[in-house]
Design an enzyme around this catalytic site. Structure first.
Site, PDB file in Angstrom:
ATOM      1  N   GLU A 128     -11.486  28.388 -20.272  1.00  0.00           N
ATOM      2  CA  GLU A 128     -10.999  28.885 -21.551  1.00  0.00           C
ATOM      3  C   GLU A 128      -9.666  28.239 -21.940  1.00  0.00           C
ATOM      4  OE1 GLU A 128     -12.888  32.550 -19.488  1.00  0.00           O
ATOM      5  OE2 GLU A 128     -12.045  30.598 -18.929  1.00  0.00           O
ATOM      6  N   HIS A 184      -8.358  27.508 -16.068  1.00  0.00           N
ATOM      7  CA  HIS A 184      -9.761  27.853 -16.224  1.00  0.00           C
ATOM      8  C   HIS A 184     -10.325  27.212 -17.484  1.00  0.00           C
ATOM      9  CE1 HIS A 184      -9.505  31.664 -13.471  1.00  0.00           C
ATOM     10  NE2 HIS A 184      -9.145  30.547 -12.866  1.00  0.00           N
TER      11      HIS A 184
END
Length: 369
Positions: free
Chosen positions: A54, A52
């Site tokens: 992040e 993802h």
């Protein structure tokens, strides 16, 4: 919230939009990590099953993430899917503050990610540029909140509101720039949906054509890796398997009965029986089925009958109307087959955007609420 918060979130949203053509069925997410007013890491979610946003940003930031602020366009996930929870990754990295544009509508998250961060003493804020963040993931949000995908209807018409000659001839009403825009709409959609009339009259394939996308090489490659599912609404199975639509690759056929399911399956296609009234397909049930398969955005490219049927049921979320500077005349076909008798029955729209596309115009409109 400070002006800096808005500026950094705007950058995160820019990154999120890089996933416009590739993240299905996941949301498009961007992340920026800032320390002492300087960017130390950034990333975006590229495709489902991969890290993802992040994680990409934290990898770039490394040890500099400790004590930093992370700006994320969607609440960090808190559950184990195909990848570990991003909220836990932020905790392990030692970030001091997390700013989310919005809470995740996914019931598996829905505030739990932010709660986890707060529970370990990380400062949390939410709601920065939320309307912009919701626009980036309108399909994902609608699917999570309603169990239906976001239905976008693409329509092309002349200045006198006609879509085809009386014979059905419609190629081409608009010019190359408008057709390239339609290719990009297809590429960002989970599903391209059409009807038997369109396929039979236009020999339509409804594929994404790389040469017409007008995107850079990297983005084009991403778009082609995840082509949309092509869905044909054909209640009476009028389109033969020899048609160009079926020759272009696997497709899903929504019909009113499944007696020929094995026949279509042998040809590499799926037949889905969704019987409605008068041997017609239950369109609401079709959209719900597509949502269960992970469809966030559905692009409707159909003639006036099918487009009018979706409109009559109130199932269209957005109209993308391409207008060509020409007249087709009073005997040509209308934009929608939507019989209305009184002015009070008129369907009111709110125009969200009007812009030139080559020599044509594109109107983006949504139902007035």
């Amino acid at each position: 919230m400070s002006g800096d918060d808005h500026a950094w979130m705007a950058r995160a949203l820019q990154l999120a939009r890089k996933g416009l053509y590739s993240t299905h069925p996941n949301p498009r997410v961007g992340c920026v990590i800032v320390k002492h007013g300087a960017l130390v890491g950034e990333g975006w979610h590229v495709r489902a099953g991969e890290p993802h946003a992040e994680v990409h940003a934290l990898r770039q930031a490394g040890a500099r993430a400790a004590g930093a602020t992370a700006y994320v366009t969607l609440e960090p996930c808190s559950h184990y899917g195909r990848t570990p929870p991003c909220a836990e990754a932020l905790v392990k990295a030692g970030v001091g503050r997390v700013v989310a544009a919005m809470q995740d509508p996914n019931p598996q998250v829905a505030g739990r990610g932010l709660a986890l961060l707060r529970s370990v003493g990380i400062e949390v804020a939410s709601g920065v540029l939320e309307s912009e963040a919701r626009a980036v993931n309108a399909g994902f949000i609608k699917r999570m909140e309603t169990g239906l995908p976001y239905l976008r209807a693409k329509l092309a018409m002349s200045l006198d509101g006609r879509t085809a000659m009386a014979s059905g001839e419609s190629q081409w009403i608009t010019g190359p720039a408008a057709r390239a825009e339609v290719q990009r709409l297809r590429a960002q959609s989970s599903v391209v949906l059409t009807g038997a009339d369109t396929v039979l009259m236009d020999d339509a394939r409804l594929t994404v054509r790389a040469a017409e996308l007008g995107l850079d090489e990297e983005t084009t490659a991403l778009a082609l890796q995840r082509p949309p599912l092509r869905v044909l609404v054909d209640g009476r199975l009028r389109v033969p398997l020899e048609a160009p639509f079926f020759q272009a690759g696997p497709a899903l056929v929504a019909t009113s009965a499944d007696e020929q399911a094995a026949y279509y399956r042998a040809a590499g296609h799926e037949l889905l029986a969704l019987p409605g009234a008068a041997r017609q397909v239950d369109l609401h049930a079709l959209l719900r089925e597509l949502a269960t398969r992970g469809a966030n955005e559905v692009l409707l490219e159909a003639g006036p009958r099918l487009a009018g049927a979706f409109a009559a049921l109130g199932l269209i979320d957005e109209y993308q109307i391409f207008v060509a500077a020409k007249f087709l005349g009073s005997t040509a076909r209308p934009l929608l087959d939507l019989p209305l008798e009184r002015m009070r029955d008129a369907r009111e729209l709110r125009i969200a955007d009007i812009r030139a596309v080559g020599y044509d115009w594109k109107i983006t409109a949504v139902p007035h609420t």
